[in-house]
Design a protein around this motif. Structure first.
Motif, PDB file in Angstrom:
ATOM      1  N   UNK A 127      39.184  27.063  25.606  1.00 49.05           N
ATOM      2  CA  UNK A 127      40.228  27.321  26.605  1.00 49.05           C
ATOM      3  C   UNK A 127      41.379  28.124  26.003  1.00 49.05           C
ATOM      4  N   UNK A 128      41.749  27.813  24.764  1.00 40.51           N
ATOM      5  CA  UNK A 128      42.811  28.581  24.099  1.00 40.51           C
ATOM      6  C   UNK A 128      42.401  30.037  23.892  1.00 40.51           C
ATOM      7  N   UNK A 129      41.148  30.253  23.521  1.00 40.50           N
ATOM      8  CA  UNK A 129      40.662  31.620  23.318  1.00 40.50           C
ATOM      9  C   UNK A 129      40.707  32.405  24.626  1.00 40.50           C
ATOM     10  N   UNK A 130      40.269  31.791  25.705  1.00 40.86           N
ATOM     11  CA  UNK A 130      40.295  32.467  27.001  1.00 40.86           C
ATOM     12  C   UNK A 130      41.723  32.773  27.441  1.00 40.86           C
ATOM     13  N   UNK A 131      42.647  31.845  27.191  1.00 40.80           N
ATOM     14  CA  UNK A 131      44.043  32.083  27.566  1.00 40.80           C
ATOM     15  C   UNK A 131      44.634  33.242  26.767  1.00 40.80           C
ATOM     16  N   UNK A 132      44.337  33.299  25.477  1.00 43.00           N
ATOM     17  CA  UNK A 132      44.856  34.383  24.636  1.00 43.00           C
ATOM     18  C   UNK A 132      44.325  35.732  25.103  1.00 43.00           C
ATOM     19  N   UNK A 133      43.040  35.809  25.382  1.00 41.60           N
ATOM     20  CA  UNK A 133      42.452  37.076  25.827  1.00 41.60           C
ATOM     21  C   UNK A 133      42.999  37.495  27.190  1.00 41.60           C
ATOM     22  N   UNK A 134      43.178  36.541  28.084  1.00 39.33           N
ATOM     23  CA  UNK A 134      43.728  36.870  29.400  1.00 39.33           C
ATOM     24  C   UNK A 134      45.160  37.389  29.282  1.00 39.33           C
ATOM     25  N   UNK A 135      45.942  36.765  28.425  1.00 40.48           N
ATOM     26  CA  UNK A 135      47.322  37.221  28.220  1.00 40.48           C
ATOM     27  C   UNK A 135      47.353  38.628  27.622  1.00 40.48           C
ATOM     28  N   UNK A 136      46.502  38.885  26.661  1.00 36.74           N
ATOM     29  CA  UNK A 136      46.494  40.200  26.010  1.00 36.74           C
ATOM     30  C   UNK A 136      46.088  41.297  26.978  1.00 36.74           C
TER      31      UNK A 136
END
Length: 303
Positions: A68-77
């Motif tokens: 979930x953290x990885x997906x959030x980081x990619x979405x933010x970027x």
């Protein structure tokens, strides 16, 4: 005059009825089964959270929170890459970031570059609060004055987390002795998510969000204006279609008026002819041109 008032009132009532009918049709919810272009839903494949290591036959995977953290980081970027001035080449794919967190030697470089880019933006805004024991590095220089590099980004990251939290948390204590790449995959994903959460409150990101909200409000206003024009055009089209019928009250009223004017003209001509015969004068034949008739029709239609 009374008939005209009755006709105008009936016409207004008809327009109001059509407008209410159109408003009800527009507000009526459309069921999925009533869609014209009903397409089948796509079959989405689940995220592959398991990766097989090359050297050994063991399987490594990220837990649910790390994924979930990885997906959030990619979405933010991908959403705010222009606001925080991050090059698109620095942004890894989901598989690359996942492999880098699992210490794949081919993709660890992308993780280091991404961490350094996020840390540099965090130092610019929101920055490091001063004063405090976290303000200076071991060399005595300020954290904000040091260039982030591969040799010192773990130390600067430790001081930044310490400064933002206000106390030495578990992550900052671990970074005292362990470099960033030597941490567990879940811990590295948590640190990336923490940097992203700090950047959400930065001024560039807030300005970008406000700009998008203003654009959305403008689009909604334009949509309402266009919908109002379409609704008005439909009402006018419906009214025009009702007036074109041969038995419409407007045409009947115009026919009655034209007939009355012709009768008045004939009576006026006959009276004039009688007067001329009495006084011994010859009456000139009266002829009305087509333009006069058209002018008369225009005056009647205006009324």
């Amino acid at each position: 005059m009374r008939n005209e008032k009755i006709y105008i009132r009936e016409k207004r009532m008809e327009q109001r009825r059509l407008a209410n009918k159109l408003a009800k049709e527009l507000k009526r919810p459309v069921e999925d089964m009533c869609l014209k272009n009903n397409k089948p839903l796509p079959i989405l494949q689940p995220l592959q959270g398991t990766l097989k290591e090359k050297d050994t036959k063991r399987w490594s995977q990220l837990d649910g929170k790390a994924t979930a953290d990885v997906l959030m980081v990619l979405e933010f970027l991908h959403t705010f890459k222009d606001a925080i001035l991050i090059d698109e080449s620095v942004i890894p794919t989901f598989e690359q970031l996942q492999r880098s967190l699992l210490n794949d030697p081919e993709h660890t470089g992308s993780l280091v570059q991404l961490t350094m880019a996020l840390l540099h933006q965090c130092l610019c805004d929101p920055g490091v609060p001063a004063p405090g024991p976290w303000l200076h590095c071991m060399t005595g220089m300020k954290v904000t004055d040091v260039d982030v590099s591969k040799g010192n980004y773990s130390e600067i990251l430790r001081l930044f987390i310490w400064a933002r939290k206000g106390f030495k948390c578990e992550t900052s204590k671990i970074l005292d002795t362990v470099p960033f790449l030597a941490l567990k995959a879940e811990q590295k994903a948590e640190i990336l998510a923490y940097l992203v959460n700090e950047l959400v409150c930065s001024r560039p990101v807030c300005a970008e969000i406000e700009k998008h909200l203003e654009n959305l409000a403008t689009l909604r206003r334009d949509k309402w204006i266009v919908e109002g024009k379409i609704r008005q055009a439909r009402i006018e089209h419906a009214n025009d279609g009702s007036d074109t019928s041969t038995n419409s009250p407007m045409k009947q009223r115009l026919k009655i008026k034209v007939g009355n004017t012709e009768k008045d003209d004939d009576e006026r001509d006959s009276v004039k002819g009688d007067n001329d015969s009495v006084y011994g004068t010859e009456s000139k034949p009266t002829c009305r041109s087509d333009t006069a008739i058209q002018r008369k029709m225009k005056e009647l239609t205006k009324v």
